[in-house]
Design an enzyme around this catalytic site. Structure first.
Site, PDB file in Angstrom:
ATOM      1  N   HIS A 121     -42.203 -32.763  -2.467  1.00 56.39           N
ATOM      2  CA  HIS A 121     -42.157 -32.968  -1.007  1.00 56.39           C
ATOM      3  C   HIS A 121     -43.123 -31.957  -0.376  1.00 56.39           C
ATOM      4  CE1 HIS A 121     -40.273 -32.696   3.032  1.00 56.39           C
ATOM      5  NE2 HIS A 121     -39.687 -33.847   2.764  1.00 56.39           N
ATOM      6  N   ASP A 198     -36.255 -27.410  -6.199  1.00 52.54           N
ATOM      7  CA  ASP A 198     -35.956 -28.028  -4.912  1.00 52.54           C
ATOM      8  C   ASP A 198     -34.843 -29.041  -5.160  1.00 52.54           C
ATOM      9  OD1 ASP A 198     -35.779 -29.711  -2.750  1.00 52.54           O
ATOM     10  OD2 ASP A 198     -37.944 -29.939  -2.464  1.00 52.54           O
ATOM     11  N   GLN A 201     -32.560 -33.406  -3.022  1.00 56.11           N
ATOM     12  CA  GLN A 201     -32.103 -34.764  -3.346  1.00 56.11           C
ATOM     13  C   GLN A 201     -31.159 -34.792  -4.549  1.00 56.11           C
ATOM     14  OE1 GLN A 201     -32.603 -37.270  -1.409  1.00 56.11           O
ATOM     15  NE2 GLN A 201     -34.193 -36.427  -0.093  1.00 56.11           N
ATOM     16  N   LYS A 224     -28.184 -33.116   4.139  1.00 58.61           N
ATOM     17  CA  LYS A 224     -28.337 -34.208   3.159  1.00 58.61           C
ATOM     18  C   LYS A 224     -27.091 -34.345   2.287  1.00 58.61           C
ATOM     19  CE  LYS A 224     -33.369 -33.703   2.827  1.00 58.61           C
ATOM     20  NZ  LYS A 224     -33.927 -34.856   3.534  1.00 58.61           N
ATOM     21  N   CYS A 362     -43.190 -37.759   3.334  1.00 57.54           N
ATOM     22  CA  CYS A 362     -43.573 -36.345   3.189  1.00 57.54           C
ATOM     23  C   CYS A 362     -43.996 -36.028   1.764  1.00 57.54           C
ATOM     24  CB  CYS A 362     -42.440 -35.414   3.612  1.00 57.54           C
ATOM     25  SG  CYS A 362     -42.030 -35.545   5.335  1.00 57.54           S
TER      26      CYS A 362
HETATM   27  N1  PLP Z   1     -37.432 -31.458  -0.507  1.00 60.07           N
HETATM   28  C1  PLP Z   1     -37.073 -32.732  -0.740  1.00 60.07           C
HETATM   29  C2  PLP Z   1     -37.134 -33.272  -2.127  1.00 60.07           C
HETATM   30  C3  PLP Z   1     -36.658 -33.529   0.319  1.00 60.07           C
HETATM   31  O1  PLP Z   1     -36.313 -34.800   0.102  1.00 60.07           O
HETATM   32  C4  PLP Z   1     -36.611 -32.976   1.632  1.00 60.07           C
HETATM   33  C5  PLP Z   1     -36.231 -33.805   2.781  1.00 60.07           C
HETATM   34  O2  PLP Z   1     -36.432 -34.990   2.816  1.00 60.07           O
HETATM   35  C6  PLP Z   1     -36.965 -31.640   1.807  1.00 60.07           C
HETATM   36  C7  PLP Z   1     -37.378 -30.916   0.716  1.00 60.07           C
HETATM   37  C8  PLP Z   1     -36.929 -30.991   3.146  1.00 60.07           C
HETATM   38  O3  PLP Z   1     -35.612 -30.859   3.588  1.00 60.07           O
HETATM   39  P1  PLP Z   1     -35.306 -30.304   5.041  1.00 60.07           P
HETATM   40  O4  PLP Z   1     -36.107 -31.111   6.000  1.00 60.07           O
HETATM   41  O5  PLP Z   1     -33.839 -30.498   5.198  1.00 60.07           O
HETATM   42  O6  PLP Z   1     -35.704 -28.862   5.067  1.00 60.07           O
END
Ligand code: PLP
Length: 403
Positions: A121, A198, A201, A224, A362
């Site tokens: 992401h 990370d 998900q 999430k 993203c």
């Molecule tokens: N990393 C992953 C794999 C994500 O799917 C997301 C959000 O869609 C993020 C990071 C960013 O999360 P946040 O916007 O809650 O900081």
């Protein structure tokens, strides 16, 4: 799991949009909230609200107990060794930025290398690029197969004496691939390199045990995992967090301040400047209690079954292209149908009451790797049903016939 009963805990699921029952398939972006989470927010504001940590009075102590109790709930949920290893942040993005800033300050010099994967992401790419611009670090990228699996041999070949950190997503928010992070961490550790996972998900969908993974850092977002917006977590092994400098200054992160010299608080407060979102942390704990009561393994099994069903049904649609066909996948399906633009498909599905996400999610470097601009993404939760999947399939067929 009694899905109909579970759905009653989520008032939003019974609303209609454009006169149609809502089918909410945008759980990868954010999940809906059970009543107990929203109630926890209202109840704390109505009956406990006071700033935490620095008050001698009753309310402040009670609010502090809820906030620190939430830290213990998070610790247990991801099986960290100690609450000192649980840093509250605003979300995954801030957790990664915190690490980039502090780890970068302490350990990254010009020419040092950070490994990321092609399916990250933007939140796990851009903070490292900012460091590249400021400090001259080098970003190395783990490639993947066309099915969306990281190439482990190519990964192993990226290590050299300048490698300082590996950053990899546990589950891809586009492809759904569940990456073999435990093995990847073992590879990194064999080179003496720590790993940031990370988990944005992963945490909502499967039991995560940071000790079993041996992750050095692990980031996720509350919103999430059925919790409120604005709260997230950075887990870090104590031995690492101890060696990192503070991220921001002020508030709870200090021990003593004078104009000559400031000393910093112990872990995890060293990383928590300013008034924390103590209402949010308490509500996040209620969300984790809620999913724990359902059972993360049961959630995982139900969502796997639903995703298998959806994959099969979607595959039967003429012109269907699914992106991400790794054998081990989370509850995310990205797809395109014929020549229909993802934005058109998403917009028309919306008119049928079906909420999906469209675009690059993203993950533009991943889109470049796939040679596309974007996809439609359906991402499932335990409150979704096979009937809703059927509605999606019927909706796509309808749009396909229009084109
Ligand atoms: N990393 C992953 C794999 C994500 O799917 C997301 C959000 O869609 C993020 C990071 C960013 O999360 P946040 O916007 O809650 O900081």
């Amino acid at each position: 799991m009694d899905i109909q009963k579970i759905r009653e805990d989520f008032p939003i699921l019974s609303r209609t949009v454009y006169g149609k029952p809502l089918v909410y398939f945008d759980n990868g972006a954010t999940t809906q909230k059970p009543r107990c989470v929203v109630d926890a927010i209202a109840e704390e504001y109505y009956s406990v609200n006071a700033n935490v940590h620095r008050g001698v009075h009753f309310l402040s102590q009670q609010a502090t107990e809820l906030h620190e109790g939430a830290r213990e709930t998070v610790r247990k949920f991801i099986n960290a060794r100690s609450t000192s290893e649980i840093v509250f942040t605003r979300g995954t993005t801030e957790s990664i930025n915190l690490l980039a800033s502090s780890f970068g300050e302490a350990f990254l010099r010009e020419g040092d290398e950070v490994i990321v994967s092609v399916m990250e992401h933007h939140s796990d790419i851009v903070p490292w690029q900012l460091l590249r611009d400021r400090r001259g670090i080098v970003i190395r990228v783990i490639p993947m197969t066309d099915r969306g699996e990281l190439l482990t041999d190519a990964y192993a070949a990226l290590f050299n004496e300048r490698t300082r950190l590996v950053c990899v997503t546990h589950v891809s928010n586009v492809l759904g691939t569940v990456n073999p992070v435990r093995e990847m961490i073992a590879t990194a550790h064999a080179h003496g390199v720590p790993v940031l996972v990370d988990g944005a998900q992963a945490v909502p969908h499967m039991a995560v045990d940071v000790q079993a993974l041996d992750a050095d850092f692990y980031a996720f977002s509350g919103h999430k995992v059925y919790g409120p917006t604005g709260v997230g977590v950075l887990y870090g092994k104590e031995e690492w967090l101890d060696r990192l400098p503070p991220y921001q200054g002020g508030g709870e992160m200090i021990q003593h301040v004078s104009f000559e010299r400031t000393t910093f608080n112990e872990l995890p407060y060293k990383f928590e400047a300013g008034t924390p979102d103590y209402i949010g942390t308490h509500a996040l704990a209620r969300a984790l209690d809620y999913v724990s009561a359902l059972g993360m393994d049961q959630i995982d099994a139900y969502e796997q079954e639903l995703t298998r069903y959806a994959t099969e049904r979607l595959r039967s649609i003429e012109g269907m292209r699914i992106f991400g066909e790794a054998p081990h996948k989370g509850s995310v399906i990205s797809f395109l149908v014929g020549n229909i633009h993802h934005f058109d498909l998403g917009t028309l599905l919306d008119r049928l009451g079906i909420a999906v996400r469209t675009g690059h999610h993203c993950a533009q470097p991943l889109m470049q790797r796939l040679g596309i601009e974007g996809t439609v993404r359906a991402s499932f939760s335990f409150y979704n049903t096979k009937e809703e999947v059927d509605t999606l399939v019927a909706g796509i067929e309808r749009v396909r016939h229009m084109f």
